[in-house]
Design an enzyme around this catalytic site. Structure first.
Site, PDB file in Angstrom:
ATOM      1  CG  HIS A  12       1.333 -26.118   2.014  1.00  0.00           C
ATOM      2  ND1 HIS A  12       0.980 -25.764   2.188  1.00  0.00           N
ATOM      3  CD2 HIS A  12       1.966 -25.688   0.751  1.00  0.00           C
ATOM      4  CE1 HIS A  12      -0.006 -24.492   1.661  1.00  0.00           C
ATOM      5  NE2 HIS A  12       0.942 -24.369   0.532  1.00  0.00           N
ATOM      6  CG  HIS A  59      -1.394 -23.985  -3.830  1.00  0.00           C
ATOM      7  ND1 HIS A  59      -2.132 -24.702  -2.360  1.00  0.00           N
ATOM      8  CD2 HIS A  59      -0.789 -22.953  -3.243  1.00  0.00           C
ATOM      9  CE1 HIS A  59      -1.042 -24.475  -2.215  1.00  0.00           C
ATOM     10  NE2 HIS A  59      -0.098 -23.886  -2.366  1.00  0.00           N
ATOM     11  CG  HIS A 193       7.991 -20.553  -1.067  1.00  0.00           C
ATOM     12  ND1 HIS A 193       7.150 -21.019  -0.024  1.00  0.00           N
ATOM     13  CD2 HIS A 193       6.672 -20.998  -2.341  1.00  0.00           C
ATOM     14  CE1 HIS A 193       6.013 -20.869  -0.291  1.00  0.00           C
ATOM     15  NE2 HIS A 193       5.919 -21.436  -0.964  1.00  0.00           N
ATOM     16  CD  GLU A 240       1.859 -20.753   0.142  1.00  0.00           C
ATOM     17  OE1 GLU A 240       2.055 -21.408  -0.308  1.00  0.00           O
ATOM     18  OE2 GLU A 240       2.942 -21.632   1.013  1.00  0.00           O
TER      19      GLU A 240
HETATM   20  C1  DHB Z   1       5.814 -25.078  -4.123  1.00  0.00           C
HETATM   21  C2  DHB Z   1       3.838 -24.688  -3.740  1.00  0.00           C
HETATM   22  C3  DHB Z   1       3.925 -24.578  -3.071  1.00  0.00           C
HETATM   23  O1  DHB Z   1       2.295 -24.152  -2.727  1.00  0.00           O
HETATM   24  C4  DHB Z   1       4.386 -24.319  -2.271  1.00  0.00           C
HETATM   25  O2  DHB Z   1       4.032 -23.800  -1.132  1.00  0.00           O
HETATM   26  C5  DHB Z   1       6.107 -23.838  -1.836  1.00  0.00           C
HETATM   27  C6  DHB Z   1       6.072 -24.470  -3.873  1.00  0.00           C
HETATM   28  C7  DHB Z   1       6.464 -25.473  -5.447  1.00  0.00           C
HETATM   29  O3  DHB Z   1       5.031 -25.810  -7.068  1.00  0.00           O
HETATM   30  O4  DHB Z   1       7.129 -25.588  -5.825  1.00  0.00           O
HETATM   31 FE    FE Z   2       1.826 -23.210  -1.259  1.00  0.00          FE
END
Ligand code: DHB
Ligand code: FE
Length: 280
Positions: A12, A59, A193, A240
């Protein structure tokens, strides 16, 4: 009775929403990503549910360090796209399904899971970006959505096992609802990530793809993966992915049909993973 017909899993990333909203989805950088969701948009048109139960994380938008619910269910009639610092995304208001949400809250709380009930909330990219990826740019979302927020931002976070068992309780609750509704359960966030610190930019293709394999074939075993493995292998924000186990837990015990699978790197700082599983 209501029935879980399918589950959808997708990252997302907020930059995906910005790319769509700013008309950049055809750019060389973004085109391969959006191409991976073309079959999904067609699938959703052919398989539009009556309700989407959408598991995501806030978030630090609707919640803050003041109040940190581990699991929270949206029982409101509607949810506005949140202002995350650049103004609200230009996407439709999300209509809820208060009756089904209240039924699920009742059933799941009586099944010993502690849920926070939310009657007023704005929804951030965690919820709106999956809708955009699956529906494209539309004037209204195709059906009501029940937001289900999971804390994966502030420790302690829930385990994969607890998420999977919670998914089972949600699936059971849906099956007990006294209306013939087709319900999809979506799990969002991930894949690998890490957005900050010395390991910022971490991507782990091998681990991500193994996660997709196991989510399809052996979710019950996958639920045993401890939260520190997510952090080590998939980065601090890779945690996540435990939310995908909630959606998977809501499916039947029969092997699902894989309607679509897609994996792409990069999108902003992250790997993007996507699955559509139909209940057999
Ligand atoms: C980013 C933010 C998110 O919540 C995520 O799930 C993936 C990437 C970002 O800020 O790049
Ligand atoms: Fe996220």
């Amino acid at each position: 009775m209501a029935k879980v017909t399918a589950s959808v899993y997708t990252s997302h990333v907020p930059a995906i929403g910005a790319a769509l909203d700013l008309g950049k989805s055809g750019d060389a950088y973004w085109q391969p990503l959006f191409a991976g969701y073309e079959p999904s948009k067609a699938w959703l048109k052919d398989n539009t549910p009556d309700v989407i139960f959408l598991v995501y994380n806030d978030h630090a938008t609707a919640f803050s360090l003041d109040i940190i619910p581990t699991f929270a269910i949206g029982c409101a009639a509607e949810y506005r796209p949140a202002d995350e610092g650049w103004g609200p995304r230009p996407v439709p208001v999300v209509k809820g399904h208060p009756e089904l949400a209240a039924h699920i809250a009742h059933s799941v709380i009586q099944d010993d899971f502690d849920l926070t009930v939310i009657n007023k909330m704005d929804v951030d990219h965690g919820l709106t970006v999956p809708l955009s990826l699956m529906c494209g740019q539309v004037s209204a979302w195709p059906c009501p959505v029940i937001p289900f927020a999971v804390n994966v931002v502030q420790y302690p976070v829930p385990s994969g096992r607890r998420c999977f068992n919670l998914g089972r309780a949600i699936g059971k609750a849906i099956a007990l609802y006294d209306q013939p509704l087709k319900v999809q359960v979506w799990g969002t966030g991930g894949m690998s990530h890490q957005l900050q610190g010395p390991r910022a930019g971490l991507i782990n293709r091998e681990w991500d793809n193994k996660f997709l394999d196991r989510l399809i074939a052996e979710p019950d075993k996958l639920a045993d993966v401890p939260h520190m493995e997510y952090v080590h292998e998939a980065g601090s924000e890779g945690i996540e992915l435990v939310m995908w186990l909630i959606a998977r837990g809501a499916m039947s015990n029969n092997p699902p049909r894989v309607a679509h699978r897609f994996y792409h790197v990069p999108a902003s700082n992250t790997a993007v993973g996507h699955l559509i599983l139909e209940n057999s």
